[in-house]
Design a protein around this motif. Structure first.
Motif, short mmCIF file in Angstrom:
data_model
loop_
_atom_site.label_atom_id
_atom_site.label_comp_id
_atom_site.label_asym_id
_atom_site.label_seq_id
_atom_site.Cartn_x
_atom_site.Cartn_y
_atom_site.Cartn_z
N VAL A 1 -22.08 -35.82 -3.56
CA VAL A 1 -20.70 -35.57 -3.96
C VAL A 1 -19.82 -35.15 -2.78
N ASN A 2 -20.39 -34.38 -1.84
CA ASN A 2 -19.58 -33.90 -0.72
C ASN A 2 -20.22 -34.31 0.60
N ASP A 3 -19.43 -34.27 1.66
CA ASP A 3 -19.91 -34.71 2.98
C ASP A 3 -21.01 -33.81 3.52
N LEU A 4 -20.97 -32.54 3.15
CA LEU A 4 -21.98 -31.61 3.65
C LEU A 4 -23.32 -31.82 2.96
N GLY A 5 -23.30 -32.39 1.76
CA GLY A 5 -24.54 -32.58 1.00
C GLY A 5 -25.02 -31.31 0.32
N VAL A 6 -24.11 -30.33 0.18
CA VAL A 6 -24.51 -29.01 -0.33
C VAL A 6 -24.26 -28.91 -1.84
N LYS A 7 -24.90 -27.91 -2.45
CA LYS A 7 -24.72 -27.72 -3.90
C LYS A 7 -24.24 -26.31 -4.27
N GLY A 8 -24.97 -25.29 -3.92
CA GLY A 8 -24.59 -23.94 -4.36
C GLY A 8 -25.80 -23.23 -4.93
N VAL A 9 -25.85 -21.91 -4.72
CA VAL A 9 -27.09 -21.22 -5.08
C VAL A 9 -26.86 -19.80 -5.60
N GLY A 10 -25.60 -19.40 -5.68
CA GLY A 10 -25.32 -18.00 -6.02
C GLY A 10 -25.79 -17.59 -7.40
N GLU A 11 -25.91 -18.53 -8.29
CA GLU A 11 -26.27 -18.17 -9.67
C GLU A 11 -27.67 -18.62 -10.06
N ALA A 12 -28.33 -19.36 -9.17
CA ALA A 12 -29.62 -19.96 -9.49
C ALA A 12 -30.60 -18.96 -10.10
N GLY A 13 -30.74 -17.84 -9.44
CA GLY A 13 -31.70 -16.85 -9.90
C GLY A 13 -31.40 -16.32 -11.29
N THR A 14 -30.12 -16.05 -11.55
CA THR A 14 -29.76 -15.52 -12.88
C THR A 14 -29.95 -16.57 -13.95
N ILE A 15 -29.87 -17.83 -13.57
CA ILE A 15 -30.01 -18.89 -14.55
C ILE A 15 -31.47 -19.11 -14.91
N ALA A 16 -32.32 -19.06 -13.91
CA ALA A 16 -33.72 -19.41 -14.15
C ALA A 16 -34.57 -18.24 -14.64
N ALA A 17 -34.20 -17.03 -14.27
CA ALA A 17 -35.19 -15.96 -14.39
C ALA A 17 -35.33 -15.35 -15.78
N THR A 18 -34.30 -15.40 -16.63
CA THR A 18 -34.53 -14.73 -17.94
C THR A 18 -35.55 -15.49 -18.79
N PRO A 19 -35.45 -16.83 -18.91
CA PRO A 19 -36.50 -17.49 -19.70
C PRO A 19 -37.87 -17.39 -19.04
N THR A 20 -37.89 -17.37 -17.70
CA THR A 20 -39.18 -17.24 -17.01
C THR A 20 -39.86 -15.95 -17.45
N MET A 21 -39.06 -14.89 -17.50
CA MET A 21 -39.62 -13.59 -17.86
C MET A 21 -40.06 -13.54 -19.32
#
Ligand code: FES
Ligand code: FES
Lengths: 166, 825
Positions: B736-756
Motif C-alpha cells: 500500500v505504501n512506498d515504505l512497505g510498513v504496516k503498524g504495530v502499536g496495537e498488535a499486542g493488545t489485539i492478540a493477547a486477551t484471547p491468548t490468555m
C-alpha cells in the motif's frame, strides 16, 4: 491557611530553605517551589511511583511525604543523577537509553530512582528481584520488559565499575 | 560512560532498519522532559472542577457563594454561566443511519448523567486553594433512576438516560457479507457463546492536563493530547474565534492509548476562563478524575455464533454486539465498536461474516478508543470461538486455524465483509511461533504436571488488524461517515548546512516519532538521522495533521515524511545535475552522495547541494531557491498487520491465581524501520492486554457509583506480575505504501486477551471449565472451577447469574448462551 513553616532541605547537593504551607507535599515542593519538574505525579493514592525520589538515600514516594517531613533531609531527584552540562549519564540512565527502557518517559524518572535504591540494596539482583523491587512503580508503555533489562544491565555495569559518572 | 549516540551501529547500510537508540531519550532520562504540568506561566491561575457524585439527577441548585468569598478565588462558573458556541464534538455521521446524539456541554446544564460529570469550575491563584474552594460549592440534586446494565437499558420500561431522546438505544449499525442462513445451514456444528469484553481504562501514567493563555485576540493551549490540530479546529467553533488565532501545542505527552485521542470539556473551560479572567489558566487531572472522566474503552457484549463443518471448515461467523457507550459521546464514541466489524473475518476465509451492533446509553462515562479500539474485541471473540469450536469438534485448534487461514497466494484478499487485506502470510507467523514453542513437548510436560496437581495451559491466538487510518474515501463523510479526512502531512526542510527538520502532523506520546521519522527522512536524503530533527504537536509550526492513533503513525505519517523527502531528493538531484554538468536522469543517490551514475568520485553531499540552493547564484534557470517540500498523503487502502501469539500459564486451582509463565509473540508489521521501537510497542501492547485479561476492570455498582476510582482499585499490572516476553517477527511488506510498513502499536493488545483466556481454559479443561469471561481474577477463576466441578465435567453446565455491576461477569463453565433477539431474553 495555616502559618507557613520554614524547611531546610539539601536537594541534589544544594541546600535550600523555603517557607512552605505545612500541608505542602514534597513532590509539589520539588516541582513548584524548586522548579525540579523531573519528578512526576501520576496518581493520588501512592500507587504509581512516578514521584519516586531518594530521601536520605532511600526511595520514597514524594507525593506521600510532606515537605516539612523532609526538613533536614538530603533529597536526590532525577536531576541530580547525572551532573548537568558534560553529557555524562548515570549508568542506570545510560542503560534505560541503551535498552529502550522508556517510551513516553513519564514513569521514567521514578523508575530510575527506584532502580537506584534497589541496586544500592542489592547490587546483583535476579530478574525476579528486579521485578519485585519495581513493584511500586507503574509503567503503561513498556510492559516493563525493557525496564527490567535495563536495570539488570545497569547492575552489571555498576558492579564492574564501568560507567560511574565522572 | 559517555552519552554519545551509537545510532550508526546498525547492521543495515542505510538508516532504515537500524536498531537506533531513541533521539528523544536524553531529555527524558535526565528529567528534562516538558510535559504539561512542567509548564508554568507568569500570573497563572489554577482550575479545579466540581463533579457529580451521583449517576443521574436533576440539579436543583448550586450555591457558589462560600467558594466565591474565599481568598484567592477568581471565578466560579456553572453550566448556566458558560457561554460557548458549540457542544463537545462527535464526528461520526454514518450515511443512512440515525445516531441519537445528546448535547454534551463542558459543564452540565440542569442534569447530570454519570458520576464525574462536571458541574462547576473554580479558578484561583493557589493549586490547593481551588480544591478547598471546590469543596465549598454546594450542589443539590434530585436523584433520578440510573441505568447501568446495557441490556436492561434496552428493555421496555427502563429508565432513560436522556428523556428527550425517548430511548436508550443510540443506533444500530451492521457490516457483513455472504449468505449467513446458508452458512449456518451448511454447518455440522454451530457454536454459540456470549462473550463479555469488559470496560477498561486507558490509564496513561500522565493524567490529562492543559494550560490556556489568552493574549489579546489569540489563545495558546498546551494540552496532553494525541490530536492538537483537531483540538484547534473544534475550539474555533466553541470559542467563536477564528482558527488562525488559536495555537494548540501538545508538549511531551505521557502516554495516550486512545484516551487522549479526544477533545475534552476541560480544554474548553481553560480557554474560556483564561479569556474571561485575562490570566493563564491551568488544569491538571487527578487520577480519580482520570478514572471517572477520561474515556473508557471496550464494554461490549458479543453474542457470537460460528458455523463449522466436521472437517473444520468454518462456514459462517455472526456477531451481535451490544455496546455500552455511556451517557454522552466523546469524539468517536458510537463509531468505535464498528471498528470490530472490519476485522470480524480474522485471518480466515469465511464465506459469510456479519456484525450487527446496537449502541446503548447508560449512566456511566463515555467509552471511546482504547489501544486497539474495536479490533481487540473482534479478535477476542473470533479467537475464543475458534478454540471453542475446536473443542466441540475434538480438533486441534491450530489445525482448525490452519485449515481456514487465507493462503499467502490469495493476497491481496477480499474478505466477506468487503475489505481487501493488503498482504499476509498467516501460516508463516504461526510456523515461526511454533519454532519458539514446542507443542509436543509442552503437552507431555502438561500431562506430567497435571499428575502432580499443577494446572498448566497453553493458549494461542492469531490476528489481523486494520491499521493505517485511513483511506479518506472509505472512512470519510460519504463512506463510513467520519467527518474528516485521514491523510497525514509532512514538511521536510533541508537547511543550508545540509541538516534537515521534519514537521509532521502526527503527534507522538511515546512512540518514538523523532527517531523513526528521522531514519526514514535521512535514508531518503542520504544523510544521518542524527542530523534530522522531527518537530510535532504544534499547530503553529507545521501543516495541519490528523494526529497519532490507530497504528497510523508510520504507514501514513511516516509515509508522508518519506514522500516529502523524496520530493526534496528529486530537487536535489536536479540541482546536483546542474552543478555537475550532467543530465538530471543520470544522477543517483548512493552512499550519501548525489553522483553521476557509477561515478562515485564525482559526487556531492547533500550539504553541497543545499548550500547552493540557499545561495542561489548557481541554480538552474526557472528553479526556485531553497530545499523544502510538503506532502499530504492519503493512503489508497488500509494496511493489515498480523501475527500469532502464545501464552503458557499456571493456574493455582486452590486460589484461582493465574501466573503467566511464558508469553511468545510473532508479529508481522511489514518492513521494519527500527526493530527496537517495534519490540517496545509489542511489549507494551501485550502487557496492556494481560492487564485486561487478568486484572483491570472499570466497575460501576448498581447505583452507578464508580467502584474503581483510584489505582488502588483499578489494578494495572506491575513488573512483578508479568514475565519477560519472547518476541520475533516476520516481514511481509505492505504494497500500500512506498515504505512497505504496516503498524504495530496495537498488535499486542489485539492478540493477547484471547491468548490468555484460551491458555487459562486449556489449563482448566480437565476440570470441566470450557470458557470464562475476563478479567480472570482469582475469584472468578476459582468460582469457575467450583461451578465446573459441581456441574460434572461436561461443558454444558449451568447458565450463570449475572452481576449487574459488571454486566455479564462469569459465564464460566456455561454452555453456549443463546443470543437474545433485541435485548435480554
Ligand atoms: S504520584 Fe506518587 S505514587 Fe503516584
Ligand atoms: S514509559 Fe510511559 S509510562 Fe513508562
Amino acid at each position: 491557611m495555616a502559618e507557613s513553616v520554614r524547611v531546610n532541605v539539601t536537594v541534589n547537593g544544594e541546600s535550600r530553605s523555603s517557607e512552605v504551607e505545612p500541608r505542602l507535599l514534597l513532590v509539589h515542593y520539588l516541582r513548584d517551589t524548586l522548579g525540579l519538574t523531573g519528578t512526576h505525579i501520576g496518581c493520588d493514592t501512592s500507587n504509581c511511583g512516578a514521584c519516586t525520589v531518594l530521601m536520605d538515600g532511600e526511595s520514597v514516594k514524594s507525593c506521600t511525604v510532606l515537605a516539612v517531613q523532609a526538613d533536614g533531609a538530603k533529597v536526590q531527584t532525577i536531576e541530580g543523577m547525572a551532573p548537568a552540562g558534560n553529557g555524562a549519564l548515570h549508568p542506570i540512565q545510560e542503560a534505560f537509553w541503551e535498552h529502550h527502557g522508556l517510551q513516553c518517559g513519564y514513569c521514567t524518572p521514578g523508575m530510575i530512582m527506584a532502580a537506584a535504591d534497589l541496586l544500592k540494596r542489592n547490587p546483583n539482583p535476579t530478574e525476579e528481584e528486579v521485578r519485585h523491587g519495581l513493584e511500586g512503580n507503574l509503567c503503561r508503555c513498556t510492559g516493563y520488559h525493557n525496564i527490567v533489562k535495563a536495570v539488570m544491565a545497569a547492575a552489571e555495569s555498576m558492579r564492574s565499575g564501568e560507567g560511574v559518572p565522572a | 560512560m559517555s552519552a554519545v549516540t551509537e545510532g550508526a551501529t546498525g547492521t543495515q547500510s542505510g538508516p532504515i532498519g537500524r536498531r537506533m537508540k531513541r533521539k528523544e531519550d536524553p531529555r527524558l532520562i535526565t528529567g528534562r522532559g516538558n510535559y504539561v504540568d512542567d509548564i508554568s506561566l507568569p500570573g497563572m491561575l489554577h482550575m479545579a472542577l466540581v463533579r457529580s457524585d451521583v449517576a443521574h439527577a436533576r440539579i436543583t441548585s448550586i450555591d457558589k457563594s462560600a467558594a466565591e468569598g474565599m481568598e484567592g478565588v477568581h471565578a466560579v462558573i456553572t453550566g448556566e454561566d458558560l457561554d460557548v458556541g458549540a457542544p463537545l464534538p462527535m464526528v461520526w455521521i454514518p450515511p443512512g443511519v440515525e445516531v441519537k446524539t445528546p448535547e454534551h456541554w463542558p459543564l452540565a446544564r440542569g442534569e447530570v448523567n454519570h458520576v464525574g460529570d462536571p458541574v462547576a469550575a473554580v479558578v484561583g491563584s493557589d493549586k490547593y486553594g481551588v480544591i478547598d474552594a471546590a469543596a465549598q460549592i454546594v450542589v443539590q440534586y434530585e436523584e433520578l433512576p440510573a441505568v447501568i446494565d446495557p441490556e436492561k437499558a434496552l428493555e421496555d420500561g427502563s429508565p432513560l438516560v436522556h428523556d428527550d431522546l425517548g430511548t436508550n438505544k443510540t443506533h444500530e449499525w451492521a457490516l457483513g457479507g455472504g449468505d449467513m442462513d446458508a452458512a449456518m445451514a451448511e454447518a455440522d456444528v454451530v457454536v454459540e457463546r456470549r462473550i463479555v469484553n469488559h470496560r477498561t481504562a486507558g490509564a496513561a501514567i500522565e493524567p490529562r492536563g492543559c494550560i490556556a493563555e489568552w493574549r489579546g485576540e489569540s489563545v495558546t493551549l498546551w494540552t496532553a493530547t494525541q490530536i492538537p490540530h483537531l483540538v484547534r479546529l473544534f475550539l474555533a467553533g466553541e470559542l467563536g474565534v477564528s482558527e488562525e488565532k488559536i495555537r494548540v501545542i501538545a508538549p511531551e505527552v505521557g502516554g495516550g492509548f486512545g484516551s487522549k485521542l479526544n477533545h475534552y470539556a476541560e480544554e474548553v473551560l481553560a480557554c474560556y476562563l483564561s479569556r474571561k479572567l485575562g490570566r493563564p489558566v491551568k488544569w491538571l487531572e487527578t487520577r480519580s478524575e482520570n478514572l471517572a472522566a477520561t474515556t473508557h474503552g471496550r464494554d461490549l457484549i458479543v453474542y457470537c455464533k460460528m458455523g463449522v463443518k466436521r472437517d473444520g471448515t468454518i462456514t459462517g461467523l455472526h456477531a451481535k454486539i451490544v455496546a455500552d457507550l455511556g451517557a454522552y459521546y466523546q469524539l468517536l464514541t458510537p463509531f468505535i465498536p464498528c471498528f470490530a466489524a472490519f476485522v470480524m473475518s480474522g485471518c480466515y476465509k469465511i464465506p459469510a461474516v456479519q456484525t450487527d451492533i446496537v449502541g446503548v446509553f447508560t449512566n456511566k462515562f463515555a467509552t471511546d478508543a482504547v489501544r486497539g479500539a474495536g479490533r481487540p474485541e473482534a479478535t477476542h471473540a473470533i479467537e475464543v470461538m475458534i478454540e471453542q469450536a475446536a473443542a466441540e469438534l475434538g480438533m486441534d485448534p491450530l489445525e482448525l486455524r490452519r485449515k481456514n487461514f487465507i493462503p499467502k497466494e490469495d493476497f491481496p484478499a477480499e474478505v466477506a465483509v468487503g475489505v481487501v487485506y493488503d498482504s499476509g502470510d498467516y501460516h508463516g507467523t504461526l510456523d515461526k511461533l511454533l519454532e519458539h514453542v514446542n507443542l509436543d513437548e509442552f503437552r507431555r510436560e502438561q500431562a506430567e504436571l497435571r499428575e502432580h496437581g499443577v494446572y498448566r495451559g497453553i493458549g494461542f491466538s492469531t490476528y489481523v488488524e486494520i491499521c493505517g487510518l485511513a483511506p479518506s474515501r472509505v472512512v470519510g463523510p460519504s463512506g463510513v461517515g467520519i467527518q474528516g479526512g485521514f491523510w497525514e502531512s509532512a514538511v521536510v526542510r533541508v537547511h543550508p548546512s545540509g541538516a534537515a527538520t521534519v514537521y509532521t502532523g502526527s503527534s507522538p506520546h511515546g512512540q518514538g516519532h523523532e527517531t523513526g521519522f528521522a531514519q526514514i527522512v535521512a535514508e531518503r536524503l542520504g544523510i544521518e538521522p542524527e542530523n534530522v530533527e522531527v518537530m510535532h504537536g504544534d499547530t503553529d509550526t507545521g501543516p495541519f495533521g490528523m494526529g497519532t492513533y490507530g497504528s497510523r503513525t508510520l504507514s501514513v505519517g511516516g509515509e508522508a515524511a518519506g514522500r516529502a523527502a523524496v520530493k526534496v531528493q528529486e530537487k536535489a538531484k536536479k540541482l546536483a545535475a546542474h552543478l555537475l554538468e550532467a543530465a538530471p536522469e543520470d544522477i543517483e543517490l548512493a552512499d550519501g552522495k548525489y553522483q553521476v551514475r557509477g561515478s562515485p568520485d564525482k559526487g556531492l553531499a547533500l550539504a553541497d547541494i543545499s548550500l547552493a540552493a540557499y545561495v542561489p547564484e548557481n541554480i538552474p534557470e526557472g528553479m526556485e531557491p531553497g530545499l523544502e517540500e510538503t506532502s499530504f498523503y492519503d493512503p489508497e487502502n488500509f494496511v493489515w498487520p498480523f501475527g500469532a501469539h502464545a501464552a503458557i500459564v499456571d493456574v493455582d486451582i486452590d486460589t484461582g491465581k493465574v501466573e503467566v509463565a511464558r508469553y511468545v509473540a510473532v508479529d508481522d508489521c511489514g518492513r521494519a524501520i527500527n526493530p527496537l521501537l517495534i519490540e517496545g510497542q509489542v511489549h507494551g501492547g501485550i502487557a496492556h492486554a494481560i492487564g485486561q485479561a487478568l486484572f483491570e476492570q472499570v466497575v460501576y455498582n448498581d447505583e452507578g457509583q464508580l467502584i474503581t476510582g483510584t489505582f488502588v482499585d483499578y489494578a494495572l499490572p506491575t513488573a512483578a506480575e508479568l514475565p519477560s516476553f519472547e518476541t520475533d517477527r516476520t516481514e511481509t511488506p505492505s504494497p500500500v505504501n512506498d515504505l512497505g510498513v504496516k503498524g504495530v502499536g496495537e498488535a499486542g493488545t489485539i492478540a493477547a486477551t484471547p491468548t490468555m483466556v484460551n491458555a487459562v481454559v486449556d489449563a482448566l479443561r480437565p476440570l470441566g471449565v470450557s470458557y470464562m469471561d475476563m478479567p480472570l481474577t482469582p475469584m472468578r477463576v476459582w468460582q469457575a472451577i467450583q461451578e465446573a466441578r459441581g456441574a460434572g465435567s461436561g461443558p454444558r453446565a449451568t447458565e450463570q447469574g449475572r452481576q449487574t455491576d459488571e454486566h455479564g461477569s462469569g459465564s464460566a463453565g456455561s454452555g453456549p448462551a443463546a443470543p437474545a433477539e433485541g435485548g435480554e431474553s
